[in-house]
Design a protein around this motif. Structure first.
Motif, short mmCIF file in Angstrom:
data_model
loop_
_atom_site.label_atom_id
_atom_site.label_comp_id
_atom_site.label_asym_id
_atom_site.label_seq_id
_atom_site.Cartn_x
_atom_site.Cartn_y
_atom_site.Cartn_z
N ASN A 232 -13.63 3.32 0.59
CA ASN A 232 -12.44 3.30 -0.27
C ASN A 232 -12.52 2.14 -1.24
OD1 ASN A 232 -9.73 3.23 -1.27
ND2 ASN A 232 -9.28 1.71 0.33
N ILE A 233 -12.42 2.41 -2.52
CA ILE A 233 -12.55 1.32 -3.51
C ILE A 233 -11.20 0.80 -4.00
CG2 ILE A 233 -14.82 2.10 -4.33
CD1 ILE A 233 -13.27 3.22 -6.84
N TRP A 234 -10.09 1.44 -3.55
CA TRP A 234 -8.78 1.09 -4.10
C TRP A 234 -7.95 0.23 -3.16
CZ3 TRP A 234 -8.13 2.11 -9.05
CH2 TRP A 234 -8.86 3.17 -9.61
N LEU A 235 -7.29 -0.75 -3.74
CA LEU A 235 -6.26 -1.46 -2.99
C LEU A 235 -4.96 -0.66 -3.14
CD1 LEU A 235 -5.78 -3.92 -1.25
CD2 LEU A 235 -5.10 -5.18 -3.30
N SER A 236 -4.70 -0.22 -4.37
CA SER A 236 -3.57 0.68 -4.63
C SER A 236 -3.94 1.56 -5.81
CB SER A 236 -2.31 -0.12 -4.95
OG SER A 236 -1.35 0.74 -5.52
N LYS A 237 -4.20 2.81 -5.52
CA LYS A 237 -4.61 3.72 -6.59
C LYS A 237 -3.46 3.97 -7.57
CE LYS A 237 -7.58 7.68 -7.35
NZ LYS A 237 -8.30 8.82 -6.78
N GLU A 238 -2.25 4.05 -7.03
CA GLU A 238 -1.07 4.29 -7.88
C GLU A 238 -0.94 3.18 -8.93
OE1 GLU A 238 -0.40 3.71 -4.28
OE2 GLU A 238 -1.41 5.65 -4.19
N LYS A 241 -5.13 -0.55 -8.91
CA LYS A 241 -5.70 -1.83 -8.46
C LYS A 241 -6.91 -1.59 -7.59
CE LYS A 241 -1.67 -4.89 -8.15
NZ LYS A 241 -0.66 -5.37 -7.20
N LEU A 242 -8.07 -2.01 -8.11
CA LEU A 242 -9.29 -1.93 -7.32
C LEU A 242 -9.29 -3.00 -6.23
CD1 LEU A 242 -11.82 -1.35 -10.21
CD2 LEU A 242 -11.34 0.26 -8.34
N ALA A 243 -9.93 -2.69 -5.12
CA ALA A 243 -9.99 -3.63 -4.00
C ALA A 243 -11.29 -4.41 -4.01
CB ALA A 243 -9.87 -2.87 -2.69
N THR A 244 -11.26 -5.56 -3.35
CA THR A 244 -12.49 -6.22 -2.94
C THR A 244 -12.62 -6.00 -1.43
OG1 THR A 244 -11.37 -8.27 -2.38
CG2 THR A 244 -12.16 -8.06 -4.65
N ASN A 245 -13.80 -6.24 -0.89
CA ASN A 245 -13.93 -6.14 0.56
C ASN A 245 -12.96 -7.08 1.27
OD1 ASN A 245 -15.94 -4.10 1.29
ND2 ASN A 245 -17.37 -5.34 0.09
N SER A 246 -12.80 -8.28 0.72
CA SER A 246 -11.87 -9.24 1.35
C SER A 246 -10.45 -8.71 1.35
CB SER A 246 -11.89 -10.58 0.62
OG SER A 246 -13.18 -11.00 0.38
N ASN A 247 -10.03 -8.10 0.23
CA ASN A 247 -8.68 -7.52 0.17
C ASN A 247 -8.46 -6.54 1.32
OD1 ASN A 247 -8.74 -6.98 -3.46
ND2 ASN A 247 -8.05 -8.77 -2.29
N LEU A 248 -9.47 -5.71 1.53
CA LEU A 248 -9.33 -4.64 2.53
C LEU A 248 -9.29 -5.21 3.95
CD1 LEU A 248 -11.67 -1.98 0.89
CD2 LEU A 248 -9.16 -2.00 0.88
N VAL A 249 -10.15 -6.21 4.19
CA VAL A 249 -10.12 -6.85 5.51
C VAL A 249 -8.80 -7.58 5.70
CG1 VAL A 249 -11.18 -8.63 6.97
CG2 VAL A 249 -12.63 -7.05 5.67
N GLU A 250 -8.33 -8.23 4.65
CA GLU A 250 -7.06 -8.94 4.73
C GLU A 250 -5.92 -7.99 5.11
OE1 GLU A 250 -5.80 -10.61 1.01
OE2 GLU A 250 -4.39 -12.01 1.96
N ARG A 251 -5.94 -6.80 4.53
CA ARG A 251 -4.89 -5.82 4.85
C ARG A 251 -4.90 -5.46 6.33
NH1 ARG A 251 -4.55 -0.78 0.92
NH2 ARG A 251 -6.34 0.01 2.05
N VAL A 252 -6.11 -5.26 6.87
CA VAL A 252 -6.22 -4.95 8.30
C VAL A 252 -5.68 -6.10 9.15
CG1 VAL A 252 -7.87 -4.65 10.19
CG2 VAL A 252 -8.13 -3.31 8.09
N ILE A 253 -6.06 -7.33 8.77
CA ILE A 253 -5.60 -8.50 9.52
C ILE A 253 -4.07 -8.57 9.51
CG2 ILE A 253 -5.67 -11.03 9.64
CD1 ILE A 253 -8.45 -10.26 9.98
N LYS A 254 -3.48 -8.29 8.34
CA LYS A 254 -2.01 -8.34 8.24
C LYS A 254 -1.37 -7.29 9.13
CE LYS A 254 -1.12 -10.23 3.63
NZ LYS A 254 -0.77 -9.85 2.25
#
Lengths: 277, 277
Positions: A232-238, A241-254
């Protein structure tokens, strides 16, 4: 609550710099992303290699660069190498990375449990190929990451268990939301999770837009989640906003923090999976 | 209670005379089995052609012999031709039978909705191939028999609907029990049946030993069943009793009778599916 395993899939075979500038392609970029994400809590790293043009490659020399770069700083991380046959159909190509030895040997390697269709093409994993790869992994002491895209792949894992080709504990990655495979619904996730063999350790992800929801479900109901730009390349497709790997890991941690679920360290995951320290 | 559609699959690609003497191979044998089974209540006939050595063939000339032989006696029966790519990967081969015209044109043709693994080999149906076959069928006025082996294939049917490549009513054949696909469980059958698009007409079968149970479930919960030696050669494996196609159709009729479910005639099925009379 059991500690959560975070499996990072930073690169994959599909995303290019044109699709997202955040995709790590060069070994140095992959190493940098991996080290940062593992400082946040990722303990397993599912890697794909790319050549100098950014295209997928099976060559073990490139895998070796990535693996040595990661291990120089974080020898504890569990490294899972891809054996994908989407672009390289031959056993010799697919098993090239399994020939790495000593400090370069991956801890684990992917084993997709059937043929399937992705959006653009078939991914052919014939019964013979699956069994050859499983045998080679067993011989080399590399643990398979069992990739499940639909119900029947769990059944095939049970068949491999019966044949003595894979050993417990079984590490499953359930990937939902592919166009021609099981979807990211509660029913499908529930049925697949409930059909796993005993002694399974299971990670959940959704492809594309459903990564968030399936990661959430994984935090609640599974042993772990897989996350990263491969799926998945999106942080928020709507919001475009493209994601970085860190963004995505951060979301899981949250999500995990909000549910009070602790994160497993790499050494804790090693113990759980019976991998060497 | 809606009338039950009985879809007969008399031959398939795998059984040989060595495996069971009851398998009809030669066009005359297939025609004889079909006529007898349709006198009992089979209304749809899913045919595979074999060459003079008994091996699977895609040649439309052999299909033409089978189709003309059946239609000479029973022009009402709905004939479904296989477009299997298991042994013949090219579009030209797989679509050969779709080129039959006039009185020889099949009413329907099989369309498997993804790549999958059988016990011995991969069956590759790439997205391109599926779309090409669907287009060709649409152009020729041949209705697809949508073959579903696992959850994701229903999702792919929905994708083809969205692309306008297949038209309602959709005829689905759900085949459960393949080694690397969905199994013959109530959960899996239930989830697949409940996920079908609106305007679907659905037939159920189990491969191998589960044919009986899945046929029973089909009599109770589906529009029809598929039955025949293609999917299962045993009447009772425990008692070492091989089946004939008639035995298997008779068993379905008995189940339907015991549940008071009437059997649909070929013309009733034609009307239901919107096929020419």
């Amino acid at each position: 609550m059991k500690k959560l395993i975070i499996n990072l899939a930073p690169t994959g075979m599909i995303p290019t710099k044109e699709i997202t500038p955040h995709i790590p392609i060069h070994p140095q970029e992959i190493i940098k992303d991996v080290l940062h994400c593992s400082s946040m809590g990722a303990s397993m790293i599912h890697i794909h290699a790319r050549d100098s043009k950014g295209l997928p490659t099976y060559h073990k020399e490139i895998y070796a660069k990535i693996i040595s770069g990661i291990r120089e700083k974080r020898p504890d991380l569990i490294i899972v190498a891809s054996t994908s046959g989407r672009n390289f159909p031959e056993f010799k190509q697919r098993s090239d990375v399994l020939q790495l030895e000593g400090d370069l040997k991956p801890d684990m390697a992917s084993l997709t449990l059937s043929s399937l269709n992705f959006m653009q093409s078939a991914s052919v994993n014939s019964p013979d190929m699956i069994m050859q790869l499983a045998k080679e992994m067993k011989e080399k002491g590399i643990k398979p990451e069992l990739e499940v895209f639909d119900m029947g792949m769990v059944n095939y894992a049970k068949y491999l268990i019966k044949k003595g080709l894979i050993d417990p504990p079984y590490y499953f990655n359930i990937l939902l939301g592919n166009i021609a495979s099981a979807q990211s619904t509660l029913q499908e996730a529930g049925l697949i999770l409930s059909s796993l063999p005993q002694n399974s350790i299971v990670s959940l992800t959704g492809l594309g837009a459903s990564q968030k929801e399936m990661n959430g479900l994984g935090v609640i109901f599974a042993d772990g989640v897989r996350v990263g730009l491969e799926d998945n390349i999106w942080l928020s497709k709507e919001e475009n906003k493209l994601a970085t790997n860190s963004n995505l890991v951060e979301r899981v941690i949250k999500i995990a923090n909000s549910l009070n679920r602790p994160i497993a360290s790499a050494n804790e995951v090693r113990e759980l999976l019976g991998l060497d320290n």
